[in-house]
Design a protein around this motif. Structure first.
Motif: not given
Length: 765
Positions: A570-590
């Motif tokens: 029952d998915l209604r929204f997708v929310v994409v957050h900004p990366p935090v510099a130096g916080r891996h892996p998300y800052d590289d793979t966002r």
């Protein structure tokens, strides 16, 4: 000055010190909380706790010890979770009126203040109890009283404003900042030993329970301290041991009664849960380093070290020690403690033995010196085992797999020795000064306090931004119950991470109240991680977040599966957050993760900014005739606990139920009567009883049992609307038996098999 006024002034003094030594927290008290962006964002676990405690009790009318608002739909059990329930209860009356960051910060400030005050009271009791008027440097009762007050204040400062408290605050471990009830518990325990008053016994039990409601592991640590206290007190001839044992039993009863709402679920998880962590966990990594006791923290204001670089090095395994150093004792602190131990010797034996014992336990299973635990002695490789190894083999106690947490009692022992050292030093100055002794004590007290503070000065205290993106306030206006998918997407417990978990995302739930696939807990059954790791789309996102690529055929399948995925959650929204510099892996793979969801999921943009990207999910209606093909990966979302992976079973692609109970998740948009049909094959063997299946809907309605025949057959049952709910429904299949083929057929298969299922069909009547 009256006694009450003095204590109020003392509390204000400790409050002022707290505000100064946690700077700049006081200047951002409503918008930021102590923590570090390059660490795990654990601080938001504890802020979320405050909301969850209130929301479950007052909105959901259920226990806060379980949730499927995170790890949705499988949920998590919070019996072994760091709920910090007392802090949440203290905040409960104010949650509707004050922002959560402010409430959390007020509790943190309270923890510092009451830690200092509790240690002050404990030190004062010790000094008065041993009658230090016999001190040969005694200059009279007035000076003696001033020395006692000064020493008690020094002990309070040494306990409350130590490096370990600031480091724990800076990495968001508020459960280990909230150790303010420990000195109160120890105070009344010692009073029970020495005086035997019923009031002291009851208060010792009360404060032990309060300490455990902040962090349950403190109960084990205080039990060790009390055992040491009993061993040391053997030579106290005035003790009536039968009476003392009665009082200690009464204290245990008080703790058990007060902690009962949590104690029973905790014992059930520790003794009977089938997900007990095997091996040593991260005990060696999370041990103190011997050199760390005398090595300033990277948080220290004067050490010249870079805090963020230290955190990065620890994450990358390149730091000087295996973990963040939380156990710097301090040079002036150590000198005063040694002076106190030497000056009063047998009078402080409990605190000396306690300090040595808890320091040994904090060092963990193997000795580490400057990050090295294997030592080369002329070609011979050696490890030095330590007493912590013994704890690993004691039931319940073995659940504590973080040796450096023994520091919370270690620092109390050192603080008491500091108080004795300050008392001795004041006496020396008083004797030298002669008649001006009363006037010289104030500068002596100021000097000692400044030295203790300088030892552990950690200004500025790192803070993280606790302001919630505006979109979530808009989302809160929608009262419907559904799920949202957030990037970064991840799951974390105390021993590992799946995906790219960010606990701030969970904290934002305190505003929008929608369900989340990801989340953070302390312990969970391996199935919880396995469930998400096996789901189409989710498994692809996890791979992308972990620097992997998704093969074209998998991406193509994910796209065809997207509608079913959206309907199921029952998915209604997708929310994409900004990366935090130096916080891996998300800052590289966002960027790659974002591109994947745009390619696969049916999305329409809602808003876009530097801070947040929001997409609305296009949903197709739930079909009236839902078929779950158990033998295909697309059906994995419907499989709750109790099912094995799909395999070939008697000519059909199907799944075995490998327990006495197995769950199936069924989404419903409109509640009505349904018919459940399924194709099943019971596990049979020579002289096997008849396999009987009973279905329980949502843990409240038990349907008529069905007897299964040998081989593949189709079975049907009616599920009334009264047993169902809008959203996700949990059908629990209970089986009469589950046996391992190895036991009854001589096979190598050790799985406990009950029933195999080929497909299920869910039809609206």
């Amino acid at each position: 000055m009256s006694r009450i006024r003095f204590h109020l002034v003392l509390l204000l003094f400790f409050l002022l010190l707290t505000l100064i030594l946690t700077y700049p927290l006081v200047t951002r008290i409503t918008t930021h909380v102590p923590g570090s962006e390059l660490w795990a964002f654990d601080e938001y676990t504890f802020v979320w706790n405050i909301w969850w405690f209130k929301y479950t009790l007052l909105n959901l009318n259920q226990s806060p010890l379980a949730s499927n608002f995170i790890f949705y739909p499988v949920g998590v059990n919070f019996a072994l979770y760091t709920m910090t329930m007392l802090n949440a209860a203290l905040a409960l009356p104010l949650v509707p009126f004050l922002p959560l960051p402010l409430l959390s910060n007020l509790i943190t400030i309270l923890a510092f203040v009451m830690s200092a005050y509790g240690a002050y009271l404990l030190m004062k009791f010790l000094l008065l109890d041993v009658r230090f008027q016999i001190d040969r440097f005694n200059q009279g009762s007035r000076i003696e009283n001033q020395k006692t007050e000064m020493a008690a204040i020094a002990a309070g400062i040494a306990y409350a404003f130590t490096t370990s408290k600031f480091v724990y605050a800076a990495i968001g471990h508020y459960n280990l900042v909230g150790t303010e009830w420990i000195p109160f518990c120890v105070l009344y325990f010692l009073r029970t030993l020495k005086r035997g008053a019923l009031r002291d016994t009851l208060l010792a039990g009360l404060f032990l329970a309060l300490a455990m409601y902040v962090e349950m592991q403190i109960g084990v640590l205080l039990a060790f301290f009390m055992l040491l206290g009993l061993l040391v007190s053997r030579r106290w001839r005035h003790i009536s041991w039968p009476r003392l044992l009665t009082q200690l039993s009464l204290m245990g009863v008080v703790v058990a009664l007060l902690y009962l709402p949590v104690l029973l679920p905790v014992l059930n998880e520790l003794l009977f849960a089938d997900y007990t962590l095997k091996g040593w966990g991260d005990a060696q990594k999370l041990s103190a380093d011997l050199l760390g006791f005398v090595s300033p923290s990277a948080l220290s204001s004067w050490a010249g070290l870079n805090w963020n670089q230290e955190l990065t090095n620890v994450v990358q395994g390149k730091s000087r020690f295996s973990d963040v150093n939380t156990l710097f004792v301090g040079y002036a602190t150590l000198a005063l403690a040694l002076a106190g131990a030497a000056a009063y010797r047998r009078k402080v034996s409990l605190w000396v033995i306690g300090a040595l014992t808890f320091a040994l336990f904090a060092l963990g299973p193997l000795l580490q010196i400057n990050g090295v635990s294997t030592f080369d002695l002329e070609g011979v490789k050696l490890n030095f085992p330590l007493p912590f190894i013994i704890l690993h083999y004691i039931p319940i106690v073995q659940a504590n797999r973080v040796p450096n947490r023994f520091s919370v009692v270690l620092m109390l022992c050192i603080a008491m020795l500091v108080g004795f050292g300050a008392h001795w030093l004041a006496g020396r100055f008083g004797a030298i000064a002669g008649r001006v002794g009363t006037r010289i004590l104030f500068p002596v007290a100021a000097m000692i306090s400044l030295l203790l503070i300088a030892d552990h000065l950690s200004i500025p205290l790192p803070l993280t931004d606790a302001r919630v993106p505006e979109f979530y306030s808009q989302l809160a206006n929608d009262s419907a119950d559904y799920a949202i998918l957030e990037l970064p997407l991840g799951w974390r417990n105390s021993f590992g991470t799946l995906g790219a978990e960010d606990t701030r995302v969970q904290y934002y739930q305190s505003v929008h109240h929608k369900r989340l696939l990801g989340g953070n807990t302390s312990r969970n059954h391996p199935f919880k991680f396995d469930y998400f790791a096996s789901l189409p789309i989710v498994s692809s996102l996890i791979a992308i977040e972990d620097y992997q690529t998704v093969p074209p055929d998998v991406r193509a399948f994910d796209k065809t599966y997207a509608d079913e995925f959206v309907r199921f959650f029952d998915l209604r929204f997708v929310v994409v957050h900004p990366p935090v510099a130096g916080r891996h892996p998300y800052d590289d793979t966002r960027a790659a993760a974002l591109q994947y969801v745009l390619d696969v999921l049916p999305l329409d943009p809602v808003s876009a900014s530097e801070d947040l990207l929001v997409y609305r999910v296009r949903r197709t209606p739930m079909p009236d005739d839902l078929i779950m093909d158990f033998g295909e990966p697309a059906a994995r979302a419907y499989h709750g606990m109790g099912w094995d992976r799909e395999e070939e079973i008697s000519g059909a692609r199907a799944n075995w139920a490998t327990a006495m109970r197995a769950q199936v998740y069924v989404p419903i948009e409109t509640v009505s009567d349904f018919q459940l049909s399924f194709s099943a094959l019971p596990f049979t063997y020579a002289d096997a009883p008849t396999q009987i299946v009973t279905v329980v809907a949502n843990d409240r309605v038990r349907l008529a049992p069905i007897k299964l025949s040998e081989g593949w057959n189709t079975y049907e049952m009616r599920v009334p609307a009264s047993a169902l709910q809008r959203g996700l429904n949990v059908l629990t299949f209970e089986f009469a038996y589950a046996r391992a083929p190895r036991e009854v057929m001589g096979s190598d298969d050790a799985r406990p098999l009950s029933v195999a299922v080929d497909w299920m069909r869910w039809t609206r009547k």
